[in-house]
Write an enzyme that holds these catalytic residues in place. Sequence first.
Site, PDB file in Angstrom:
ATOM      1  CG  ASP A 270      -6.744  -8.859  -4.300  1.00 24.47           C
ATOM      2  OD1 ASP A 270      -5.731  -9.295  -3.716  1.00 24.47           O
ATOM      3  OD2 ASP A 270      -7.559  -8.106  -3.756  1.00 24.47           O
TER       4      ASP A 270
ATOM      5  CG  HIS B 143      -2.151  -0.899   0.939  1.00 27.84           C
ATOM      6  ND1 HIS B 143      -3.276  -0.489   0.278  1.00 27.84           N
ATOM      7  CD2 HIS B 143      -2.344  -2.212   1.200  1.00 27.84           C
ATOM      8  CE1 HIS B 143      -4.128  -1.483   0.179  1.00 27.84           C
ATOM      9  NE2 HIS B 143      -3.586  -2.542   0.731  1.00 27.84           N
TER      10      HIS B 143
ATOM     11  CB  CYS C 125     -10.216  -0.166 -10.759  1.00 25.12           C
ATOM     12  SG  CYS C 125     -10.638  -1.663  -9.847  1.00 25.12           S
TER      13      CYS C 125
END
Length: 543
Positions: free
Chosen positions: A453, A188, A500
Amino acid sequence: MLTYQGKSVFGGIAIGKIRVYRKNAQTVKRVRVEDPQREMERFLAAKETAAAQLKSLYDKACREVGEDNAAIFEIHQMMLDDADYLESIENIIKNQSLGAEYAVAATGENFAQMFASMDDAYMQARAADVKDISERLLRILSGREEEQDGGGEPMILAAEDLAPSETVQLDKSKVLAFVTVKGSANSHTAILARTMNIPAIIGADLPLTDESDGKTAVVDGFSGKIYVDPEPELLKEMQARLAQEKEKKRLLQTLKGKENVTLDGKRIQVYANIGNSRDLALVLSNDAGGIGLFRSEFLYLERDTFPTEEEQFVIYKQVAETMAGKKVIIRTLDIGADKQADYFGLAHEENPAMGLRAIRLCLTRPEIFKTQLRALFRAAAFGNLSVMYPMITSVAEMRKIQAVVQQVTEELTADGVPFMVPEQGIMIETPAAVMISDLLAKEAAFFSIGTNDLSQYTMAIDRQNPSLDDFFEPHSEAVLRMIQMTVENGHKEGIWVGICGELGADLDLTQTFLKMGVDELSVSPGRVLPLRQVIRQTDTRKL
């Protein structure tokens, strides 16, 4: 001059002072003291300082985000004056003749465990509050309470690693670059760096010591090098390169207001990914056509308690209104895996990436899910808002979601509350979702492919594990084929398909995605204009 090496995760040049970020948690030793009364005086002085800090934070939050969102600091002020909490600290200091630091740490741990073990969700949430208060007192007692603010000067932030809950609390306007000792290319911190369009290096051998703190340094995000106390010649060279980078950014600004259309007339939507309403300025300044991913879980990670329906509604409404009719796609809660909030009380999992996360958590905690959907549906009446559900793996899950949606609409109607059921989409993040995308396309208004993911699950590689970076193939043929399959199945059912995930911002793949027929790319705000430039220079007839 000292030179350190790491791995670049976002290019660019940064010049400034290093600020070593230290975790709030501190190791406290059990030390006996000769003068318990003096320790009590130290504690009471720290308590006064903490109260003043919390009052200041409350006032600042009221001005910036309103009283509802500032309430957490009021709760902390009240808990700081809790008689039982204070008596425990006083007892340890006076009756056991132990230092103030140990008394605070021990009391904080005991009270946190006590709250966490309660059945009531509200009381469980107080565990995180008492930890926060105790850590604030410990920072003050150790003289480190001002260490994290950087003195208001823009800084190169150096840390062992940063958790999502830590990145959301940073004053991002003061960060010139990220340098972490740990972390992965898909962490992140790396994603945040790309959102902010600033250099980032992971796996650096920079020592996180007082000797490094405050030193002038150059971060070369292209080579992964950090130069501490740079020599005059190198500094001059890097200043010139920094000026060149700024000029490139200036030229990109000329693309503002231009359409995202290829040379042969094919149009593609370019949206922005954000984590909270504070990122709206970045979206607008970079001229994004809308918001393709609003990560609603960061509303939860920023807090120590569950956000109420009203608190969420205010934020979603603000985003929808600010975007003034442009599309805003909000992802429902995606807590779990590497995004953890203590007050959720989630059980330890051996493999959290494949555990109770995202839509699975929402369907097993319907009270949390319904609260968010109520807020989203109310906000949808104020703008062009869409909702998408993460980690879908079956048609059955979509049917369960629609049952909850039906309950929410009936409740809102009964309550006489204005609302609108927004366009609802599915995130394609698992091989399972790809393989049944023809069936899922019948259940959704759109697909948004979460390539972070999807890549992780397809290649069986934990994207948070830096030791696997060499095995991670960002342009995996398997993943690209899955994207192609998803686009084709979506289009057969007449729905649009976007990306995205981080691959959407990979300019080496932009033409590939255009050839596939991807309808929308949602990227970090700072990547909107570079992406627009590639689109406008592409002729898909020649691909």
